[in-house]
Design an enzyme around this catalytic site. Sequence first.
Site, PDB file in Angstrom:
ATOM      1  N   ALA A 134      39.299  41.097  36.135  1.00 58.22           N
ATOM      2  CA  ALA A 134      38.941  39.688  36.178  1.00 58.22           C
ATOM      3  C   ALA A 134      40.104  38.917  35.559  1.00 58.22           C
ATOM      4  O   ALA A 134      40.888  39.469  34.781  1.00 58.22           O
ATOM      5  CB  ALA A 134      37.656  39.455  35.394  1.00 58.22           C
TER       6      ALA A 134
ATOM      7  N   GLY B 212      37.519  44.606  36.142  1.00 63.70           N
ATOM      8  CA  GLY B 212      36.804  44.120  37.322  1.00 63.70           C
ATOM      9  C   GLY B 212      37.337  44.711  38.624  1.00 63.70           C
ATOM     10  O   GLY B 212      36.612  44.774  39.611  1.00 63.70           O
TER      11      GLY B 212
ATOM     12  N   GLU C 299      35.538  47.874  38.935  1.00 68.48           N
ATOM     13  CA  GLU C 299      34.133  47.543  39.228  1.00 68.48           C
ATOM     14  C   GLU C 299      33.961  47.082  40.671  1.00 68.48           C
ATOM     15  O   GLU C 299      32.988  47.435  41.335  1.00 68.48           O
ATOM     16  CB  GLU C 299      33.648  46.477  38.238  1.00 68.48           C
ATOM     17  CG  GLU C 299      33.568  47.021  36.820  1.00 68.48           C
ATOM     18  CD  GLU C 299      33.339  45.937  35.779  1.00 68.48           C
ATOM     19  OE1 GLU C 299      34.203  45.037  35.668  1.00 68.48           O
ATOM     20  OE2 GLU C 299      32.314  45.974  35.090  1.00 68.48           O
TER      21      GLU C 299
ATOM     22  N   GLU D 253      38.617  46.804  29.189  1.00 70.77           N
ATOM     23  CA  GLU D 253      38.122  45.562  28.581  1.00 70.77           C
ATOM     24  C   GLU D 253      38.046  45.633  27.064  1.00 70.77           C
ATOM     25  O   GLU D 253      38.244  44.643  26.362  1.00 70.77           O
ATOM     26  CB  GLU D 253      36.714  45.231  29.130  1.00 70.77           C
ATOM     27  CG  GLU D 253      36.686  44.744  30.565  1.00 70.77           C
ATOM     28  CD  GLU D 253      36.539  45.851  31.591  1.00 70.77           C
ATOM     29  OE1 GLU D 253      36.809  47.027  31.272  1.00 70.77           O
ATOM     30  OE2 GLU D 253      36.158  45.536  32.731  1.00 70.77           O
TER      31      GLU D 253
HETATM   32  N1  CAA Z   1      44.196  38.535  34.380  1.00 73.94           N
HETATM   33  C1  CAA Z   1      45.143  37.587  34.438  1.00 73.94           C
HETATM   34  N2  CAA Z   1      46.447  37.865  34.627  1.00 73.94           N
HETATM   35  C2  CAA Z   1      46.797  39.160  34.764  1.00 73.94           C
HETATM   36  C3  CAA Z   1      45.851  40.196  34.709  1.00 73.94           C
HETATM   37  C4  CAA Z   1      44.488  39.846  34.507  1.00 73.94           C
HETATM   38  N3  CAA Z   1      43.518  40.754  34.464  1.00 73.94           N
HETATM   39  N4  CAA Z   1      46.491  41.374  34.881  1.00 73.94           N
HETATM   40  C5  CAA Z   1      47.793  41.077  35.036  1.00 73.94           C
HETATM   41  N5  CAA Z   1      47.974  39.747  34.977  1.00 73.94           N
HETATM   42  C6  CAA Z   1      49.241  39.008  35.094  1.00 73.94           C
HETATM   43  C7  CAA Z   1      50.090  39.154  33.841  1.00 73.94           C
HETATM   44  O1  CAA Z   1      49.647  38.239  32.854  1.00 73.94           O
HETATM   45  C8  CAA Z   1      51.456  38.868  34.369  1.00 73.94           C
HETATM   46  O2  CAA Z   1      51.597  37.461  34.490  1.00 73.94           O
HETATM   47  P1  CAA Z   1      53.011  36.743  34.122  1.00 73.94           P
HETATM   48  O3  CAA Z   1      53.981  37.327  35.113  1.00 73.94           O
HETATM   49  O4  CAA Z   1      52.723  35.294  34.332  1.00 73.94           O
HETATM   50  O5  CAA Z   1      53.317  37.136  32.718  1.00 73.94           O
HETATM   51  C9  CAA Z   1      51.419  39.440  35.779  1.00 73.94           C
HETATM   52  O6  CAA Z   1      50.037  39.560  36.117  1.00 73.94           O
HETATM   53  C10 CAA Z   1      52.050  40.819  35.864  1.00 73.94           C
HETATM   54  O7  CAA Z   1      51.435  41.641  34.878  1.00 73.94           O
HETATM   55  P2  CAA Z   1      52.294  42.476  33.775  1.00 73.94           P
HETATM   56  O8  CAA Z   1      53.568  41.780  33.487  1.00 73.94           O
HETATM   57  O9  CAA Z   1      51.367  42.753  32.637  1.00 73.94           O
HETATM   58  O10 CAA Z   1      52.570  43.805  34.627  1.00 73.94           O
HETATM   59  P3  CAA Z   1      52.835  45.263  34.035  1.00 73.94           P
HETATM   60  O11 CAA Z   1      53.278  46.076  35.212  1.00 73.94           O
HETATM   61  O12 CAA Z   1      53.692  45.203  32.831  1.00 73.94           O
HETATM   62  O13 CAA Z   1      51.380  45.770  33.566  1.00 73.94           O
HETATM   63  C11 CAA Z   1      48.987  46.117  33.747  1.00 73.94           C
HETATM   64  C12 CAA Z   1      50.368  45.996  34.478  1.00 73.94           C
HETATM   65  C13 CAA Z   1      48.976  47.372  32.897  1.00 73.94           C
HETATM   66  C14 CAA Z   1      47.917  46.201  34.838  1.00 73.94           C
HETATM   67  C15 CAA Z   1      48.779  44.872  32.870  1.00 73.94           C
HETATM   68  O14 CAA Z   1      48.999  43.709  33.648  1.00 73.94           O
HETATM   69  C16 CAA Z   1      47.404  44.767  32.272  1.00 73.94           C
HETATM   70  O15 CAA Z   1      47.083  45.457  31.327  1.00 73.94           O
HETATM   71  N6  CAA Z   1      46.551  43.845  32.806  1.00 73.94           N
HETATM   72  C17 CAA Z   1      45.248  43.554  32.274  1.00 73.94           C
HETATM   73  C18 CAA Z   1      44.259  44.662  32.581  1.00 73.94           C
HETATM   74  C19 CAA Z   1      42.910  44.317  31.995  1.00 73.94           C
HETATM   75  O16 CAA Z   1      42.739  44.178  30.817  1.00 73.94           O
HETATM   76  N7  CAA Z   1      41.917  44.183  32.880  1.00 73.94           N
HETATM   77  C20 CAA Z   1      40.541  43.904  32.476  1.00 73.94           C
HETATM   78  C21 CAA Z   1      40.322  42.418  32.579  1.00 73.94           C
HETATM   79  S1  CAA Z   1      38.741  41.970  31.900  1.00 73.94           S
HETATM   80  C22 CAA Z   1      37.601  42.244  33.127  1.00 73.94           C
HETATM   81  O17 CAA Z   1      37.936  42.702  34.197  1.00 73.94           O
HETATM   82  C23 CAA Z   1      36.172  41.871  32.798  1.00 73.94           C
HETATM   83  C24 CAA Z   1      35.137  42.442  33.702  1.00 73.94           C
HETATM   84  O18 CAA Z   1      34.504  43.425  33.417  1.00 73.94           O
HETATM   85  C25 CAA Z   1      34.832  41.808  34.975  1.00 73.94           C
END
Ligand code: CAA
Length: 263
Positions: free
Chosen positions: A70, A114, A117, A137
């Site tokens: 998400a 998400g 999911e 998360e």
């Molecule tokens: N939401 C918003 N933006 C996100 C995102 C997310 N879930 N995942 C990645 N992005 C964005 C980053 O902020 C980044 O943006 P900028 O270029 O503007 O900085 C861009 O996408 C590229 O991401 P990274 O630079 O982080 O890429 P990476 O290759 O270094 O890492 C990754 C990849 C490991 C997937 C890392 O992006 C990450 O950890 N993302 C978040 C994963 C996460 O926590 N997901 C759970 C979200 S909560 C949820 O989903 C709730 C639910 O149950 C529904």
Amino acid sequence: TTEYETIRTELHGEGARRVALVTLNRPKQLNALNDRLMTELGAALKAFDADDGVGCIVITGSEKAFAAGADISEMKPLTFIDAYRTDFISRNWETIRSVRKPVIAAVAGYALGGGCELAMMCDFIIAADTAKFGQPEIKIGIFPGAGGTQRLPRAISKAKAMDMILTGRNMDADEAERAGLVSRVVPAAALIATALEAAETICGYGAPSVTMAKECVNRAYEGTLADGVAFERRLFHAVFATADQKEGMDAFLTKRPPQFRHE
Ligand code: CAA
């Protein structure tokens, strides 16, 4: 075709019932699932479900990410009352569960939070060897809120689900296959072709029996064994009212390919 901002849609295959391929398309954000994307995905799924020319739907992302969760920037300012009042997550995430046609997730790269999911809401998951599944998360102070705490234990056992949800670690494609989260793992370059081929195979079968089979399996997933067996029996009796049952069996017995009419 309808123009969407955060997804792309196209039709594949020939014949009376084709495959709808939906590609999540926020590449810069690794397909983070914001409100707009989930609303557009829901609208596309509803339209394809209602279209007699479509027999099966495939959802995919990019090579790098099916979806990285998400959208965290959208969620950060959310208060309890906002989330509760707008029924956050349910409101446009549940559409996929109401789709009666088969939906296949074709996952390459990250399927996190998400994203994992969403893949689990599909009927089955075909993974590229690059796929990484996780529910991270916990690392950002929340926990899975789009069905992950319920679907993951059913898909891969309580022990593995607890491990993933509490430590936030990822599973690679092989571990996901061993655990039963995905139905097959294929080389990344073959992912879309494999998913489309599976979808086209399904499109070739009689639509009533496909829909009934999906309904029955979902009943197994959601209810008790006794309830599921009774439900299966009812639909199994009903399938003998379809023209496709007579056609399929006659074709087998007279050694010719069936001509399903999807009725
Ligand atoms: N939401 C918003 N933006 C996100 C995102 C997310 N879930 N995942 C990645 N992005 C964005 C980053 O902020 C980044 O943006 P900028 O270029 O503007 O900085 C861009 O996408 C590229 O991401 P990274 O630079 O982080 O890429 P990476 O290759 O270094 O890492 C990754 C990849 C490991 C997937 C890392 O992006 C990450 O950890 N993302 C978040 C994963 C996460 O926590 N997901 C759970 C979200 S909560 C949820 O989903 C709730 C639910 O149950 C529904």
